[in-house]
Design a protein around this motif. Structure first.
Motif, PDB file in Angstrom:
ATOM      1  N   UNK A  57       5.538  -2.625   4.279  1.00 27.56           N
ATOM      2  CA  UNK A  57       4.384  -3.530   4.303  1.00 27.56           C
ATOM      3  C   UNK A  57       4.570  -4.638   3.270  1.00 27.56           C
ATOM      4  N   UNK A  58       5.024  -4.267   2.081  1.00 25.12           N
ATOM      5  CA  UNK A  58       5.270  -5.277   1.052  1.00 25.12           C
ATOM      6  C   UNK A  58       6.283  -6.307   1.539  1.00 25.12           C
ATOM      7  N   UNK A  59       7.353  -5.827   2.145  1.00 24.27           N
ATOM      8  CA  UNK A  59       8.411  -6.728   2.616  1.00 24.27           C
ATOM      9  C   UNK A  59       7.930  -7.618   3.752  1.00 24.27           C
TER      10      UNK A  59
ATOM     11  N   UNK B 186       2.279  -7.399  -2.753  1.00 27.02           N
ATOM     12  CA  UNK B 186       2.574  -6.335  -3.709  1.00 27.02           C
ATOM     13  C   UNK B 186       1.462  -5.310  -3.610  1.00 27.02           C
ATOM     14  N   UNK B 187       1.840  -4.049  -3.550  1.00 23.87           N
ATOM     15  CA  UNK B 187       0.868  -2.972  -3.465  1.00 23.87           C
ATOM     16  C   UNK B 187       1.014  -2.108  -4.705  1.00 23.87           C
TER      17      UNK B 187
ATOM     18  N   UNK C 252      -4.130   0.507  -5.591  1.00 18.13           N
ATOM     19  CA  UNK C 252      -4.630  -0.085  -4.350  1.00 18.13           C
ATOM     20  C   UNK C 252      -4.832   0.952  -3.258  1.00 18.13           C
ATOM     21  N   UNK C 253      -4.141   2.063  -3.358  1.00 16.21           N
ATOM     22  CA  UNK C 253      -4.123   3.070  -2.296  1.00 16.21           C
ATOM     23  C   UNK C 253      -5.064   4.212  -2.652  1.00 16.21           C
ATOM     24  N   UNK C 254      -5.883   4.588  -1.656  1.00 10.46           N
ATOM     25  CA  UNK C 254      -6.698   5.792  -1.819  1.00 10.46           C
ATOM     26  C   UNK C 254      -6.647   6.587  -0.522  1.00 10.46           C
ATOM     27  N   UNK C 255      -7.362   7.668  -0.461  1.00  7.89           N
ATOM     28  CA  UNK C 255      -7.333   8.543   0.700  1.00  7.89           C
ATOM     29  C   UNK C 255      -7.796   7.888   1.984  1.00  7.89           C
TER      30      UNK C 255
ATOM     31  N   UNK D 255      -5.132  -7.455   1.499  1.00  9.88           N
ATOM     32  CA  UNK D 255      -3.960  -7.743   0.657  1.00  9.88           C
ATOM     33  C   UNK D 255      -3.371  -9.120   0.945  1.00  9.88           C
ATOM     34  N   UNK D 256      -3.404  -9.560   2.196  1.00 13.91           N
ATOM     35  CA  UNK D 256      -2.840 -10.867   2.519  1.00 13.91           C
ATOM     36  C   UNK D 256      -3.879 -11.978   2.385  1.00 13.91           C
ATOM     37  N   UNK D 257      -5.113 -11.597   2.155  1.00 13.93           N
ATOM     38  CA  UNK D 257      -6.168 -12.587   1.983  1.00 13.93           C
ATOM     39  C   UNK D 257      -6.640 -13.203   3.284  1.00 13.93           C
ATOM     40  N   UNK D 258      -6.478 -12.469   4.377  1.00 17.17           N
ATOM     41  CA  UNK D 258      -6.907 -12.982   5.689  1.00 17.17           C
ATOM     42  C   UNK D 258      -8.360 -12.642   5.964  1.00 17.17           C
TER      43      UNK D 258
END
Length: 96
Positions: free
Chosen positions: A62-64, A69-70, A74-77, A93-96
């Motif tokens: 996803x980062x690539x 950047x994650x 940023x990650x939860x269940x 994350x991408x600001x969309x």
């Protein structure tokens, strides 16, 4: 795994389409199966292909692919609970 050119996601790109391609490639899920994913389609715990090791690979890819950047924070269940929650995470994350 194929090498991908890192490019920031254009806000006009379809996040869900790109996310489907990512899930297909990283988890080796057939395209027709990925195409059937809806927002409420459960992922983690429901897809045998998506185990804890696959999550790490998916986040890296996803980062690539999305040029983001994650951080661990940023990650939860809930992030991988459904296709919709993962798509929402990517949009944020991408600001969309």
């Amino acid at each position: 795994m194929r090498a991908h050119i890192t490019q920031p996601v254009d806000r006009t790109d379809d996040i869900e389409t790109r996310l489907r391609g990512l899930l297909r490639d990283v988890l080796a899920i057939p395209q027709d199966r990925v195409d059937a994913f809806e927002a409420a389609t459960p992922l983690f715990g429901a897809l045998p292909e998506l185990d804890s090791m696959a999550v790490a690979g998916l986040l890296t890819e996803m980062e690539d692919r999305f040029g983001i950047l994650i951080d661990d924070d940023d990650i939860d269940g809930d992030t991988f609970e459904t296709f919709g929650s993962l798509a929402d995470f990517a949009r944020i994350k991408v600001g969309a």
